[in-house]
Scaffold this motif. Structure first.
Motif, PDB file in Angstrom:
ATOM      1  N   ALA A 119      16.396  17.930  -9.669  1.00 42.71           N
ATOM      2  CA  ALA A 119      16.047  19.219 -10.263  1.00 42.71           C
ATOM      3  C   ALA A 119      17.158  20.249 -10.124  1.00 42.71           C
ATOM      4  O   ALA A 119      17.188  21.225 -10.870  1.00 42.71           O
ATOM      5  N   ASP A 120      18.064  20.054  -9.172  1.00 45.53           N
ATOM      6  CA  ASP A 120      19.112  21.039  -8.936  1.00 45.53           C
ATOM      7  C   ASP A 120      20.387  20.735  -9.710  1.00 45.53           C
ATOM      8  O   ASP A 120      21.420  21.341  -9.463  1.00 45.53           O
ATOM      9  N   ARG A 121      20.326  19.813 -10.677  1.00 42.14           N
ATOM     10  CA  ARG A 121      21.509  19.464 -11.475  1.00 42.14           C
ATOM     11  C   ARG A 121      21.145  19.541 -12.965  1.00 42.14           C
ATOM     12  O   ARG A 121      20.926  18.522 -13.623  1.00 42.14           O
ATOM     13  N   PRO A 122      21.055  20.758 -13.535  1.00 37.86           N
ATOM     14  CA  PRO A 122      20.677  20.898 -14.943  1.00 37.86           C
ATOM     15  C   PRO A 122      21.758  20.384 -15.878  1.00 37.86           C
ATOM     16  O   PRO A 122      22.931  20.257 -15.507  1.00 37.86           O
ATOM     17  N   ILE A 123      21.353  20.076 -17.108  1.00 40.19           N
ATOM     18  CA  ILE A 123      22.280  19.664 -18.166  1.00 40.19           C
ATOM     19  C   ILE A 123      22.621  20.913 -18.970  1.00 40.19           C
ATOM     20  O   ILE A 123      21.752  21.486 -19.637  1.00 40.19           O
ATOM     21  N   VAL A 124      23.860  21.348 -18.883  1.00 43.50           N
ATOM     22  CA  VAL A 124      24.264  22.619 -19.490  1.00 43.50           C
ATOM     23  C   VAL A 124      25.337  22.374 -20.544  1.00 43.50           C
ATOM     24  O   VAL A 124      26.339  21.710 -20.277  1.00 43.50           O
ATOM     25  N   LEU A 125      25.128  22.913 -21.741  1.00 45.20           N
ATOM     26  CA  LEU A 125      26.122  22.903 -22.813  1.00 45.20           C
ATOM     27  C   LEU A 125      26.195  24.303 -23.404  1.00 45.20           C
ATOM     28  O   LEU A 125      25.160  24.938 -23.621  1.00 45.20           O
TER      29      LEU A 125
END
Length: 366
Positions: free
Chosen positions: A206-212
């Motif tokens: 949960a602490d590693r979001p996918i960000v673009l």
């Protein structure tokens, strides 16, 4: 994304320290030129395979793609159903056993045959249809299906999204991005075994979001998108399998442990080792030197991790927005399909933001 999955509400914390972390420095290599291999105004492809002058592309049904599930590009770059139209003609209510329901990956094996990973689940986050989840082997000499490996309910479980495949002798290894775990397939007997189910190394954190583009990618229910076991690679000598959730970090395990069906789940999990703390990736490819090429989603970049842990940026370009599963050919080019997965309507409340045409690039790396 060489993957898509149900959001996982339960996760296990797992502390990773990448081996050789002190050697992981950023290095910018000289500029390289992207070559347009193909473009489409209808098909969204996230998989590519090349063989003897042929280029094959595929994409999941839920992207909204209007093209075939699996296609061979003709001389003008137009997708033609492969191996034939009937394999690409599935519709709801049809028998899913001998047609493509939802392709998530294609891959060539060492002998040169083409393998197709069919999740068997027509909808994002849905369950595989009975008989729908399978791996299909196609001979590139005859252009006919030579064998179908069905995944029964013990392998493709409720919530499974069978993701990608790699080969090692008589075994193949697959990731499950929906129900976190790996699948070991015996290519001779066709038997399957689930391994590393629900362990930290296969579960999205949960602490590693996918960000673009500075934005966190959202699942259809507007929660942060979580993709479980997704990318995987095999070391050139077949000794190690490397794997991770889409957002990392990466782990490794010796293949001898995976190949042994007598090892109990707890003992197998104890053989998992931390390997590399990489950012969220769209896809990966490993060359004969053991260099891992990965697509850094946040940076619109192709990067390389060398065996000693150094990270180099091969190319950074806004056109490389969510590059999915790349592949390296015999001529020293890496092929980069750009499906722009975060822009499909599924992740944008039904409103597609795909920038057409969808592109397939080539880049010389060797």
């Amino acid at each position: 994304m060489k993957s898509a999955s149900l959001a996982m509400t339960a996760w296990l914390s797992f502390a990773f320290i990448a081996p050789g972390a002190q050697a992981q420095t950023q290095k910018q290599t000289p500029p390289r030129s992207l070559l347009v291999a193909a473009e489409s105004n209808s098909m969204i492809w996230n998989g590519v395979a090349v063989a003897e002058g042929n280029t094959f592309v595929s994409g999941p049904r839920w992207t909204g793609s209007k093209g075939p599930a699996l296609a061979r590009l003709d001389a003008k770059g137009r997708p033609k159903p492969y191996p034939d139209a009937s394999w690409n003609a599935w519709k709801p209510g049809d028998d899913p056993r001998n047609v493509f329901v939802n392709i998530n990956a294609i891959h060539r094996d060492p002998s040169g045959d083409l393998w197709v990973v069919d999740t068997g689940a027509p909808d994002f986050g849905g369950n595989p249809l009975p008989g729908g989840a399978k791996v299909v082997r196609i001979s590139l000499k005859t252009h006919r299906v030579s064998r179908i490996y069905p995944f029964g309910p013990e392998a493709a479980q409720e919530g499974s999204y069978i993701d990608d495949i790699r080969f090692n002798g008589r075994h193949a290894y697959l990731t499950d991005a929906g129900r976190p775990g790996l699948i070991v397939l015996d290519l001779e007997t066709g038997k399957t075994r689930r391994v590393l189910d629900g362990v930290a190394a296969t579960t999205a954190r949960a602490d590693r979001p996918i960000v673009l583009g500075g934005q966190t990618v959202k699942a259809p229910d507007r929660s942060d998108l979580k993709v479980n076991a997704d990318p995987l690679e095999l070391s050139p000598d077949g000794h190690w399998l490397y794997f991770a959730p889409l957002s990392g970090p990466w782990s490794r395990i010796e293949t001898r442990w995976l190949d042994d069906p007598s090892i109990r789940p707890e003992a197998l999990a104890a053989h998992v080792e931390p390997w590399a703390d990489l950012p969220p990736v769209g896809g990966t490819a490993m060359d004969a030197n053991g260099d891992l090429y990965f697509t850094n989603l946040a940076q619109d970049a192709l990067q390389k991790r060398t065996p000693d842990g150094r990270i180099e940026t091969v190319i950074q370009d806004p056109r490389l927005h969510w590059v999915d599963a790349p592949v390296i050919d015999e001529q020293g080019f890496i092929w980069l399909p750009v499906p722009q997965m975060d822009r499909v309507g599924l992740f944008n409340q039904g409103q597609s933001k795909t920038v057409w045409p969808v592109s397939l690039y080539r880049l010389r790396i060797h």
